[in-house]
Scaffold this active site. Structure first.
Site: not given
Lengths: 95, 486, 478
Positions: B161, B185, B86
């Site tokens: 996210s 997330s 990420k």
């Protein structure tokens, strides 16, 4: 919770943001909805509850007073948008 | 060496793949090149990546191959395995953008602790995954680099996210991935994309080098196609780190030992609030069916009341926004990142840089954060939220006196269509109902696929464990997964 | 004009004498090229995290104990949020809700009157960076070398009423901190900085007036002038029937006046909240005891010990202990030469004279106890006389030379060869018949002249006692 124009101007200033009139209007509606929703927390009595910052009772995490770092200036300045003489640069701050 | 086709390498688990590489059945470079080929052919559709490390990954593959040949990675279950990271996790000398214009040119001069650990284990970073800007969002639509699309249906959001990371694993664009979970997330995008992800207990994985959204809630977690791979990745990245004061030393990080197909005697509780009002009927049916499977395998399952579930979202958004407003103040166009080109004086530099560099959702949360901390409102909002947090923790503590694991849905619905939620932030926040309380209480939780709805979109099952008892949720999840496969 | 009273409280920032910064392993050494004493943590790079230096907590506890504070055994850090280029994270890690020390006080004495100044609290925090104006490009350069250096902020109660009391309080505080080894308190390097909160009220008024805060004071003299200047300004404002604004003012010592600092375009709202990246500090009774046991001897105890152990007068003891540096030199020198009164004399007379002459503080003394002891040893052995010794001391003071090799090199050792001395005196007597006659006529002063001439001829390297004896002997033979 009613959010006023003044409140929006104030929080934008605190967050160092410049908002257009449209953005201000939208922020007003959004913040009012969100803050009002946050007000639902008042449904519960918490007067006997201590505020809890950390979920686990960790304490006393320290490091010893020993120098471990050397000169890293080039690395630290490598992302600076503007630099001079080994320094970051900002517009004049002193009058 | 045998010819390896794409489909031969990619549906494999990380463990199988690594075993093959260590046995010399396939070279690391071949695997990495195949992985890059898949990304090349698929990522136009899904937009999982912000940066793909084409050359670096191949160069690294050669190094790792050498280490494997020297027998130095014999014990590593991730040797040679491609992993997506990420883009809020710092990678030395490589772009780390947080999917924000603000950091669109930022190359950290240091690695996050998890990156050091992955590299030591011989994992190969294949690229940096898309996400909601600064991890603020539940759809990956707030990315400066455009939305990621759900590989199970491109008109759907992948969740967020960590949407890019979950979608990459779902689309076989990575074998495994690292996401971060502040209010769901990791778990929610896993639920939406039909993959598996763990949010570890707060303090289990070092946050050093994870660009902070809300410091007291952020945890890095693994995303993979199955429970075993998640456990293996967690085993590599977990551990005490002296650079993170909130890192908690625990006795065991050997999560793969919990990969045991047995739930006999495990006590599982389902909070009534998690399967009541607001939950999609198809999701509910799927969750209850999963509970049934576990019951049939010998677990005891019962419903119970978990207090003040409803107040988790307001408390979460107060605390997360407050911390975010402070954490994101450092982006001012002076030390790194975006700087406006046209300004007069310092105040103007700050305001223009930040107004141009941040997207809508980030600005909104910074203003909420500034408001709840501002003079006169601190007690009513911030301190109140800290008290609610204490009550939520207490509620879980009480539940865990009775149960080993708490079971429920990860999200109230399956993936929504792109654009459906963006206009109403509050509606988006409400989608976090089952995930945020876990972060407030610091608990470990896993999300794994447990079915599909009538549109064919995946449903996620969430298992929540006691603090530092990742082993419990891994064992129950693994047992459930075994039952589903059979 | 009405009769007014000045009410003053101080916020004193003290840089702690740790080797490393408060939250990272960077050096705290003063100076250095810009941004060379920095790392990703103290420059607030994204993703970095603080880890607390244990020594900072121990220094803060030591300062609290020495100023009679109650130690907050469960304390924690908070974030103070504001934007400024010297603060790279845009928040300062500080303490608001639970500062480490509270409710203390120290006793001062002004004009023979003793008074206790209350200490409201002491909290730990990180220092900010340095901004330097660049004339050439009309911009500001940002140097983070000082950023993250540990500070304690000592907040007094508004108990002071005059510049004299303020100076006495600061002197006392400085001495305590230096004795503790908690800080070097060098004002010119910014390791002790005072902000002055000052208000005026009519004598007897129950309420305090509106206060202003003055920053930018870098010497005790400037502080005294700033207090006097601000006192007059506020009285003038009140006499004109106006109101004092609550504001921050900058004292300009060159212009001898203060200016309101440009009012910040936004209200000061620091949005303090508990620092989530650091865990709370729990100071156990055992830990507190350990620090207590390690507390060094402070000035008052030291004075008593000097009088009894070294048998030096109270006056000497008081003067020497007025500086930690002097006291340290005193003890170390006595440990070598075991002549307390002699050492005390050198410190009180010659050292003080030279400090004054060079406008130096005792902290800046460069000579070592070893060299002072050697000098005393030379006098003691009769190798040099006092006149030469004073000259040598000036060089020791300036350059910390080794007196033994210095006197040899410069040929300053006393000539103890009696034969040579007799020869010289014979010659002096022979060439000054008038003086000899005067002496025999009862003018004893003439003998002094002969002695002086001899010393001159010997270039000061003779023992005056021996000259006297020989001159007298030879005169009487005449």
């Amino acid at each position: 919770m009613k959010i006023t124009d003044e409140t929006i101007t104030y929080v934008a200033a605190l967050a160092k943001l410049e908002l257009s009139d449209d953005e201000k209007d939208r922020a007003k509606t959004d913040l009012e909805n969100i803050i009002s929703y946050m007000d639902t927390m008042n449904e519960i009595d918490t007067s006997n509850v201590e505020p809890m910052s950390h979920a686990f009772p960790m304490k006393n995490v320290f490091r010893e007073d020993v120098v471990t770092n050397g000169d890293e200036r080039d690395n630290l300045l490598s992302n600076a948008p503007v630099k001079k003489d080994g320094c970051f640069i900002v517009p004049k701050t002193v009058e | 060496m045998a010819e390896i086709k794409l489909q031969d390498t990619t549906p494999m688990t990380a463990l199988e793949l690594s075993t093959k590489m260590k046995a010399g059945e396939v070279s690391v470079e071949e695997v990495v090149k195949k992985q890059l080929e898949i990304i090349k052919s698929e990522d136009e559709k899904y937009n999982c990546y912000i940066t793909v490390w084409e050359e670096a990954a191949i160069a690294r593959a050669k190094e790792v191959q050498k280490l494997i040949d020297e027998g130095k990675l014999a014990d590593s279950s991730l040797a040679g395995v491609p992993i997506a990271i990420k883009d809020n996790i710092c990678t030395k000398g490589e772009l780390t953008t947080c999917a924000s214009k603000m950091l669109s040119n930022f190359k950290p001069p240091y690695n996050a602790e998890v990156i050091e650990r992955l590299e030591a284990a011989g994992a190969i970073i294949i690229g940096k995954a898309n996400m909601d800007e600064f991890a603020m969002g539940s759809t990956t639509e707030t990315s400066y680099y455009g939305p990621t699309k759900n590989p199970r249906g491109v008109e759907y959001v992948p969740g967020g996210s960590s949407g890019g990371a979950a979608a990459a694993v779902a689309a076989r664009e990575a074998v495994i991935a690292l996401g971060s979970d502040t209010g769901g997330s990791v778990r929610q995008p896993c639920s939406f994309c039909g993959v598996t992800g763990i949010k570890p207990t707060y303090g289990t994985v070092s946050r050093y080098g994870l660009i902070a959204y809300a410091s007291s809630l952020d945890q890095i977690g693994p995303i993979a196609n199955n429970v075993a791979d998640c456990a293996s990745v967690l085993e590599v990245i977990a551990g005490h780190d002296a650079k993170d004061s909130t890192s908690v030393p625990t006795q065991s990080y050997q999560y793969t030992k919990a990969l045991v197909d047995d739930v006999k005697g495990k006590k599982i509780g389902i909070p009534r609030g998690y399967i009541g009002k607001g939950l999609d009927e198809e999701v509910k049916a799927s969750i209850l069916a999963a509970a049934k499977v576990l019951e049939e395998k010998g677990a005891t399952v019962e419903e119970f009341d978990l207090d003040i579930v409803d107040l988790a979202i307001p408390a979460y958004y107060v605390l997360a926004s407050a911390e975010a407003s402070s954490n994101l103040s450092r982006y001012d166009g002076v030390k790194y990142g975006y700087r406006t080109s046209d300004f007069e004086g310092l105040g103007d530099l700050y305001k223009k840089t930040r107004s141009e560099g941040f997207g809508q959702e980030v600005k909104r949360r910074m203003m909420i954060g500034a408001f709840v901390l501002s003079s006169g409102y601190y007690d009513a909002y911030y301190n109140k939220a800290l008290r609610v947090k204490a009550l939520i923790k207490e509620g879980f503590d009480k539940a865990f006196e009775k149960y080993d694991v708490i079971l429920g849905p990860t999200a109230p619905t399956t993936a929504l269509k792109i654009g459906e939620n963006l206009s109403d932030p509050l509606k988006m926040y409400l989608g976090d109902i089952y995930t945020v309380s876990v972060n407030l209480a610091g608990l470990p939780a896993i999300s794994l696929p447990c079915g599909e709805d009538s549109k064919g979109m995946p449903i996620g099952l969430q298992l929540i464990g006691k603090p530092f008892k990742e082993a419990d949720i891994i064992q129950v999840a693994y047992s459930y997964e075994q039952a589903r496969i059979k | 004009m009405k009769s007014y009273e000045t009410v003053i409280g101080l916020e004193v920032h003290v840089e702690l004498a740790t080797k490393t910064k408060i939250f990272c392993g960077c050096t705290t050494a003063f100076g250095g090229s810009p941004n060379t004493h920095c790392c990703p943590v103290c420059t607030g790079m994204p993703g970095t995290l603080p880890v607390l230096n244990k020594q900072v907590v121990e220094f803060a506890i030591a300062a609290g104990l020495a100023t009679n504070c109650t130690i907050t055994q469960n304390c924690k850090f908070d974030r103070k949020n504001y934007f400024y280029p010297d603060l790279p994270k845009a928040y300062q890690v500080s303490q608001l809700y639970l500062p480490i020390c509270r409710d203390g006080g120290i006793e001062i004495e002004v004009g023979g009157v003793k008074k206790t100044i209350g200490i409201h609290e002491i909290h730990m925090e990180e220092d900010a960076g340095k901004l330097v104006h660049d004339e050439w490009d009309d911009c500001t350069l940002v140097d983070y070398n000082r950023c993250g250096v540990p500070l304690i902020e000592i907040v007094s109660d508004p108990d002071m009423r005059s510049a004299d009391e303020v100076i006495a309080y600061l002197e006392k505080l400085k001495l305590i901190l230096q004795y503790l080894g908690v800080s070097d308190c060098k004002m010119q390097e910014g390791s002790l900085r005072a902000d002055i909160n000052l208000s005026i009220r009519e004598v007897g008024a129950p309420e305090f007036g509106t206060r202003t805060e003055m920053k930018n004071m870098n010497s005790f003299k400037a502080i005294a002038r700033a207090i006097e200047g601000e006192r007059k300004r506020q009285i003038e404002v009140l006499e004109y029937g106006k109101k004092v604004n609550q504001e921050t003012r900058r004292w300009d010592d060159n212009k001898d006046t203060s200016f309101a600092m440009r009012s910040k375009e936004d209200a000061q709202d620091y949005r303090y909240f508990p620092e989530p990246d650091l865990v709370p500090i729990e100071i156990s009774d055992e830990w507190l005891d350990t620090v207590k046991k390690r507390q060094p001897e402070l000035r008052d105890e030291k004075m008593v010990r000097y009088e009894t152990q070294y048998d030096i007068p109270e006056y000497d003891a008081s003067l020497i202990t007025s500086s930690k540096k002097l006291a340290d030199i005193f003890e170390a020198t006595v440990a070598i030469c075991n002549k307390p009164k002699e050492v005390s004399n050198w410190l009180m007379v010659e050292t003080m004279r030279l400090l004054k002459e060079h406008e130096m503080e005792p902290e800046n003394i460069a000579f070592t106890p070893e060299n002072l002891a050697k000098l005393i040893g030379l006098i003691d052995a009769g190798s040099i006389n006092r006149t030469v010794a004073k000259e040598v001391f000036e060089v020791v003071f300036a350059e910390n030379v080794d007196p033994e090799s210095y006197v040899k090199e410069k040929g300053l050792l006393i000539v103890n060869d009696e034969g040579e001395l007799r020869k010289t005196i014979d010659e002096i007597i022979a060439s000054n018949p008038q003086s000899v006659e005067d002496y025999h006529n009862g003018k004893t002063k003439a003998m002094g002249f002969l002695v002086g001439q001899t010393m001159k001829a010997m270039k000061g390297k003779a023992d005056p006692g021996m000259i006297n004896t020989i001159v007298l002997e030879l005169l009487q033979k005449q």
